[in-house]
Scaffold this active site. Structure first.
Site, PDB file in Angstrom:
ATOM      1  N   GLU A  38       0.847  -1.191   0.000  1.00  0.00           N
ATOM      2  CA  GLU A  38       0.000   0.000   0.000  1.00  0.00           C
ATOM      3  C   GLU A  38       0.882   1.241   0.000  1.00  0.00           C
ATOM      4  O   GLU A  38       2.004   1.219   0.509  1.00  0.00           O
ATOM      5  CB  GLU A  38      -0.900   0.036   1.242  1.00  0.00           C
ATOM      6  CG  GLU A  38      -2.002  -0.995   1.242  1.00  0.00           C
ATOM      7  CD  GLU A  38      -2.892  -0.907   2.474  1.00  0.00           C
ATOM      8  OE1 GLU A  38      -4.027  -1.403   2.390  1.00  0.00           O
ATOM      9  OE2 GLU A  38      -2.460  -0.368   3.515  1.00  0.00           O
ATOM     10  N   ARG A  83     -13.394  -8.341  16.600  1.00  0.00           N
ATOM     11  CA  ARG A  83     -13.347  -8.696  18.024  1.00  0.00           C
ATOM     12  C   ARG A  83     -13.481  -7.428  18.844  1.00  0.00           C
ATOM     13  O   ARG A  83     -13.542  -6.330  18.308  1.00  0.00           O
ATOM     14  CB  ARG A  83     -12.004  -9.354  18.344  1.00  0.00           C
ATOM     15  CG  ARG A  83     -10.831  -8.472  17.903  1.00  0.00           C
ATOM     16  CD  ARG A  83      -9.492  -8.941  18.411  1.00  0.00           C
ATOM     17  NE  ARG A  83      -8.389  -8.267  17.741  1.00  0.00           N
ATOM     18  CZ  ARG A  83      -7.965  -7.049  18.016  1.00  0.00           C
ATOM     19  NH1 ARG A  83      -8.567  -6.319  18.946  1.00  0.00           N
ATOM     20  NH2 ARG A  83      -6.940  -6.519  17.361  1.00  0.00           N
TER      21      ARG A  83
END
Length: 444
Positions: A200, A292
């Site tokens: 990226e 999570r």
């Protein structure tokens, strides 16, 4: 609601989950390794079971032993906490096979978001902006160099299955990429069982802004505003706050709505967090989704008044969210610091026995902690020993409380990052909210 929940974790997060379960009248099952036989979570839970040796692979990462223990204890659900098995799709699948509720999203969603490459593809398909880069696994080093030159240096080399900064490295030029590529690929394969790498573009002077989400099993998804997690060392967060001092009302609405759209597009359920990188012009790009509970969830709890562990339990039990987006209001400003057993200069872990320990006791200060005087900090696990959260009506008030509390925090016998936190909180840049992911390098 559940009758008994096994907590497949240790340390402060196990204590945190036990606290909410106890308040709701839910029995708790703790699991522990040989190194943790005297740990506070083993005494706080209704029941506690030894699951293996001190090595994490022989205990907290041993899926079959945890499943066997849950069945033996007759637990009807498992809460994975964060880290360890919390984003392991195989663990979630095994729970499903044994008719034990996994308190989190479905195994396929965990798998999809666990692959950073697949997550990028899913976000692109949903119309969510992603960091300029490639959404395919790189082949050999020559392919990596071609891709990097097309994107333009500097670039971030990343492991598709990565987390916690592992397998991630900024590279400035082709020579640096050639040096970094094979080592990071091998490290990712060793740590995650997947050596897939992608690239990226580096967003310079960026902020790390994440959005907390809750989604029930009946199609309702809401965001709980943003957290600013820009203060980092080695790509790991050190100080987090909510709301972000950088985010105005327009950006807050836009980034929150984008996160909700992304969660709905993939059919997400339970608590989750979408992390964005935000540039100086307030353009934001998807980084990853954490499927999570986050370490830094308390700052969101403090400004919204919601117990996120309770919401996780309710959602996993099939309940509908009892509030809509418009019902969720912000109140005040919260800042969390992570207390690590590590050298504040080198960041090397500092295991040992805590010979003195006292927590600051003042209004508006919350502690999440699982150590005390005479506790042994072992080299087997993550070096974070505690978190401290402060809340004020304004950011200035919160920082004042933070500085006072940090000076009153006492840990002896081991090295901690408290000196670093004290320095960081005292800087002009932090007080003015001028914080990017380069903050620690620039100011300390």
């Amino acid at each position: 609601m559940f009758t008994k929940v096994l907590i497949a974790n240790r340390g402060e997060i196990a204590m945190r989950i036990i606290r909410t379960c106890s308040r709701l009248g839910i029995k708790t099952v703790a699991v522990y390794s040989e190194a943790d036989k005297d740990a506070p979570h083993t005494k706080a839970a209704t029941e506690a079971y030894l699951i293996g040796e001190s090595r994490v692979s022989e205990s907290y990462l041993n899926i079959e032993r945890i499943i066997k223990t849950a069945k033996k204890a007759k637990a009807d659900a498992i809460h994975p906490g964060y880290g360890l098995l919390s984003e392991n799709s195989r663990f979630a699948e095994r729970c499903k096979q044994e008719n034990i509720v996994f308190i989190g999203p479905s195994p396929d969603i965990i798998a999809k978001m666990g692959s950073k490459i697949e997550a990028r593809k899913a976000m692109e398909a949903a119309g969510v902006p992603v960091v300029p880069g490639v959404s395919e696994s790189l082949g050999d080093i020559e392919a990596a160099c071609r891709t990097a030159s097309q994107i333009g240096y500097p670039v971030m080399l990343k492991a598709s299955a990565g987390g916690g900064g592992i397998g991630m490295q900024r590279v400035e030029n082709e020579e640096a990429l050639k040096k970094a590529y094979e080592g990071n690929k091998k490290r990712a394969a060793d740590f995650f069982g997947d050596g897939s790498m992608y690239i990226e573009k580096v967003i310079e002077h960026a902020r790390h802004i994440e959005v907390q989400l809750l989604a029930d099993q009946h199609g309702h998804t809401v965001h709980l505003f943003e957290r600013d997690c820009s203060v980092q060392r080695r790509h790991q967060k050190v100080i987090e706050e909510a709301p972000s001092p950088f985010v105005d009302d327009e950006l807050r609405m836009k980034i929150g709505q984008t996160a909700v759209k992304a969660a709905k597009a993939i059919g997400y359920t339970n608590a989750g967090t979408i992390e964005f990188i935000v540039d100086q012009k307030q353009n934001f790009y998807f980084l990853e989704m954490n499927t999570r509970l986050q370490v830094e969830h308390p700052v969101t709890e403090e400004i919204t008044g919601l117990d996120l562990v309770e919401q996780q339990l309710r959602i996993a039990a099939g309940h509908t969210l009892t509030f809509s987006q418009k019902d969720i209001q912000r109140n005040g400003h919260a800042i969390e610091v992570r207390i690590y057993a590590e050298d504040p200069k080198t960041f090397f872990p500092s295991p040992g026995t805590i010979t003195a320990f006292s927590l600051p006791d003042q209004k508006g200060v919350r502690h999440e902690c699982a150590v005390a005087k005479d506790s042994t900090v072992t080299p087997f696990y993550d070096p974070m020993i505690a978190k401290m959260i402060v809340k004020g009506q304004t950011r200035t008030e919160a920082i004042e409380k933070l500085e006072t509390a940090l000076r009153d925090y006492r840990v002896e016998g081991i090295k901690t990052n408290l000196p670093l936190l004290i320095q960081a909180a005292a800087t002009k840049a932090f007080k003015e909210g001028d914080v990017t992911t380069d903050f620690l390098k620039q100011h300390l």
